[in-house]
Design a protein around this motif. Sequence first.
Motif, mmCIF file in Angstrom:
data_model
loop_
_atom_site.group_PDB
_atom_site.id
_atom_site.type_symbol
_atom_site.label_atom_id
_atom_site.label_comp_id
_atom_site.label_asym_id
_atom_site.label_seq_id
_atom_site.Cartn_x
_atom_site.Cartn_y
_atom_site.Cartn_z
ATOM 1 N N HIS A 321 0.840 -1.195 0.000
ATOM 2 C CA HIS A 321 0.000 0.000 0.000
ATOM 3 C C HIS A 321 0.879 1.250 0.000
ATOM 4 O O HIS A 321 1.818 1.371 0.788
ATOM 5 C CB HIS A 321 -0.904 0.026 1.230
ATOM 6 N N ALA A 322 0.594 2.169 -0.899
ATOM 7 C CA ALA A 322 1.296 3.443 -1.011
ATOM 8 C C ALA A 322 0.444 4.318 -1.926
ATOM 9 O O ALA A 322 -0.436 3.800 -2.633
ATOM 10 C CB ALA A 322 2.699 3.249 -1.583
ATOM 11 N N PRO A 323 0.671 5.634 -1.942
ATOM 12 C CA PRO A 323 -0.171 6.499 -2.787
ATOM 13 C C PRO A 323 -0.247 6.064 -4.247
ATOM 14 O O PRO A 323 -1.336 6.055 -4.839
ATOM 15 C CB PRO A 323 0.498 7.870 -2.644
ATOM 16 N N GLY A 324 0.893 5.687 -4.844
ATOM 17 C CA GLY A 324 0.887 5.284 -6.245
ATOM 18 C C GLY A 324 0.152 3.987 -6.498
ATOM 19 O O GLY A 324 -0.826 3.953 -7.261
ATOM 20 N N PRO A 325 0.587 2.875 -5.888
ATOM 21 C CA PRO A 325 -0.110 1.602 -6.093
ATOM 22 C C PRO A 325 -1.595 1.662 -5.739
ATOM 23 O O PRO A 325 -2.431 1.079 -6.434
ATOM 24 C CB PRO A 325 0.647 0.647 -5.159
ATOM 25 N N ASP A 326 -1.943 2.365 -4.654
ATOM 26 C CA ASP A 326 -3.348 2.469 -4.258
ATOM 27 C C ASP A 326 -4.179 3.181 -5.312
ATOM 28 O O ASP A 326 -5.388 2.932 -5.445
ATOM 29 C CB ASP A 326 -3.476 3.216 -2.925
ATOM 30 N N CYS A 327 -3.526 4.077 -6.045
ATOM 31 C CA CYS A 327 -4.199 4.817 -7.118
ATOM 32 C C CYS A 327 -4.342 3.958 -8.374
ATOM 33 O O CYS A 327 -5.377 3.975 -9.032
ATOM 34 C CB CYS A 327 -3.397 6.083 -7.412
ATOM 35 N N ILE A 328 -3.313 3.198 -8.697
ATOM 36 C CA ILE A 328 -3.285 2.451 -9.961
ATOM 37 C C ILE A 328 -4.058 1.140 -9.877
ATOM 38 O O ILE A 328 -4.834 0.804 -10.781
ATOM 39 C CB ILE A 328 -1.825 2.138 -10.359
ATOM 40 N N ILE A 329 -3.874 0.407 -8.790
ATOM 41 C CA ILE A 329 -4.372 -0.969 -8.696
ATOM 42 C C ILE A 329 -5.734 -1.028 -8.019
ATOM 43 O O ILE A 329 -5.935 -0.458 -6.937
ATOM 44 C CB ILE A 329 -3.363 -1.837 -7.906
ATOM 45 N N GLU A 330 -6.666 -1.735 -8.643
ATOM 46 C CA GLU A 330 -7.929 -2.096 -7.996
ATOM 47 C C GLU A 330 -7.682 -3.455 -7.336
ATOM 48 O O GLU A 330 -7.547 -4.461 -8.026
ATOM 49 C CB GLU A 330 -9.042 -2.208 -9.017
ATOM 50 N N ASN A 331 -7.618 -3.458 -6.014
ATOM 51 C CA ASN A 331 -7.199 -4.654 -5.297
ATOM 52 C C ASN A 331 -8.071 -5.867 -5.630
ATOM 53 O O ASN A 331 -9.292 -5.821 -5.481
ATOM 54 C CB ASN A 331 -7.228 -4.395 -3.785
ATOM 55 N N GLY A 332 -7.419 -6.917 -6.114
ATOM 56 C CA GLY A 332 -8.119 -8.138 -6.465
ATOM 57 C C GLY A 332 -8.671 -8.158 -7.864
ATOM 58 O O GLY A 332 -9.083 -9.216 -8.355
ATOM 59 N N GLU A 333 -8.675 -6.998 -8.525
ATOM 60 C CA GLU A 333 -9.219 -6.893 -9.882
ATOM 61 C C GLU A 333 -8.111 -6.723 -10.916
ATOM 62 O O GLU A 333 -8.056 -7.439 -11.912
ATOM 63 C CB GLU A 333 -10.205 -5.727 -9.972
ATOM 64 N N SER A 334 -7.244 -5.743 -10.703
ATOM 65 C CA SER A 334 -6.157 -5.487 -11.656
ATOM 66 C C SER A 334 -4.788 -5.686 -11.016
ATOM 67 O O SER A 334 -3.765 -5.379 -11.623
ATOM 68 C CB SER A 334 -6.278 -4.070 -12.225
ATOM 69 N N GLY A 335 -4.760 -6.194 -9.797
ATOM 70 C CA GLY A 335 -3.527 -6.449 -9.076
ATOM 71 C C GLY A 335 -3.847 -6.676 -7.614
ATOM 72 O O GLY A 335 -5.030 -6.774 -7.239
#
Length: 380
Positions: A321-335
Motif C-alpha cells: 500500500h502506497a499512494p501510487g499503487p493504491d491509485c493504480i491498482i484495484e485490489n483483487g481486480e487489476s492487481g
Amino acid sequence: MQRSLVGSEMCIRDRLMNIGYIHLDYGEWTNGSYNSQEIGLAKALEQMGHQTTIVYWVSSKDERCNTKVNITPNIKKVYLPYRMRLVHHIWPNLSLLSLLNIDIYHLQSDNLLCVPEAVNFCLNHDWKHYCYVGTVHSSSPKAISRWIMDKLSNRNFTAFRKTKVFCKTPAVVNELKQKGVMSAEWAPVGLDTDIIPPTIKPKSLLKNELGLPHNKIIIFLVCALRPDKHPMDIFPLGEVLGDKYLLVHAGTPWIQTEEYMKKLKSNDIYSNILFVGKIPNEKVHAYYEVADYVINFNPNEIFGMAILEAMYHNVTVVARHAPGPDCIIENGESGFLCSSVEEMAQIIHSGKKVQNARKRIIEYFTWESTAKKFLDYIQH
C-alpha cells in the motif's frame, strides 16, 4: 480564473503552443533505461499538435550546459546553469527561461525548495503556468533530514494556493486540499507505450535468452538499491517463498549496493535471488513478459512507473500500500495490494492471478488522457 492564465489577451485555444516542461531539481535523472515521464508527456502533446521544451538545470561546468538536444522536430531538451545546489535541490536562474519562447510553463514541483520562487516568478511576469506534484514530503532515509526538509517545504503550500496544481495521485490531491489548495486536481502519470517493444517472443524462448529456468515461478522486482525503495525486503521474501520461486531483481546500484551484495553472497538460502543490475529498457520488458508476478516494496511509492509497465504486459502486480499503487491498482481486480512482506508472500503462494491489468492501464493511465487534462485547463 487563476492568475496564472491571465496576462495575455491573445487566445491560445486551437493554436500551436510551446509548452515548457521545467524541472525544479538538479540534472537529468532519467535515461534510456527508464520510462521517461517528460518524454512520454511531450510525445502525447506532439500528437496533439504542440511543441515541448524540456528544461534541466545543471552545473555551469557541465559540458551540456547551455546546449540543446532535438529529440523530434517538436521536442527538445535544454540544459541551463543553476545558481546554487543543495543535494538535488537547486536555485535556478529563472530569467533564462524568457529566451526559450515558451507559452505555458509546466512546473515539475513536488516538495522542492525553489517552488515558491518559481511560482512567484511566473506570477510576477504574467507567465501562464501550472504545477505538477507527485509528493509533498521528503523521502530521505534519515528521520532528521525528512523533518527538516518537510518543515522547509511547507512554504510550497502557500505557493500552491496561488495557482493551479495537478497531482499524480488522489492522495496528494486530498492532502493539498486539507492545506487549502483548492485548485488541486488529479492528473495521473501515463505510460509511454511507444517504447514498449511491438513484438514479443514466446515465453519459453525469452527464458532461454535471459538464462532463466523453466521450472521456477518468476518474481520480478524493478527498483534502485536505495533505502527509500526498500530493496532489502527481497531477502525475507526470498526466505519465505523458497526454492520453488526465483526472484529476479533489476535496478541501478546506489547507496545500499555494498550491503545488498554482501548479504546476497553470505548465505546459500538466497540462491533463489538473482540480481541483474541496471538493464536496458528493452530487456526490462522481456522480464515482464516471463514474470509470473511483479512486486513493489516501497511503502511511500509516489506513483510507480514499473507498475504501469508490468500491468500493460498483463502481469499480476503485488505491491505494498502506497499512494501510487493504491491509485493504480484495484485490489483483487487489476492487481493486489498488501501491507507487509508476509502478506505479499501469502498472495504469491496462493497462486492468484488477475486478468484486467492491461485494461486498467489502457483506460486510465496513458499520457494522452493526462495531456488532454493539461490542455483543457490551458485552453479554457
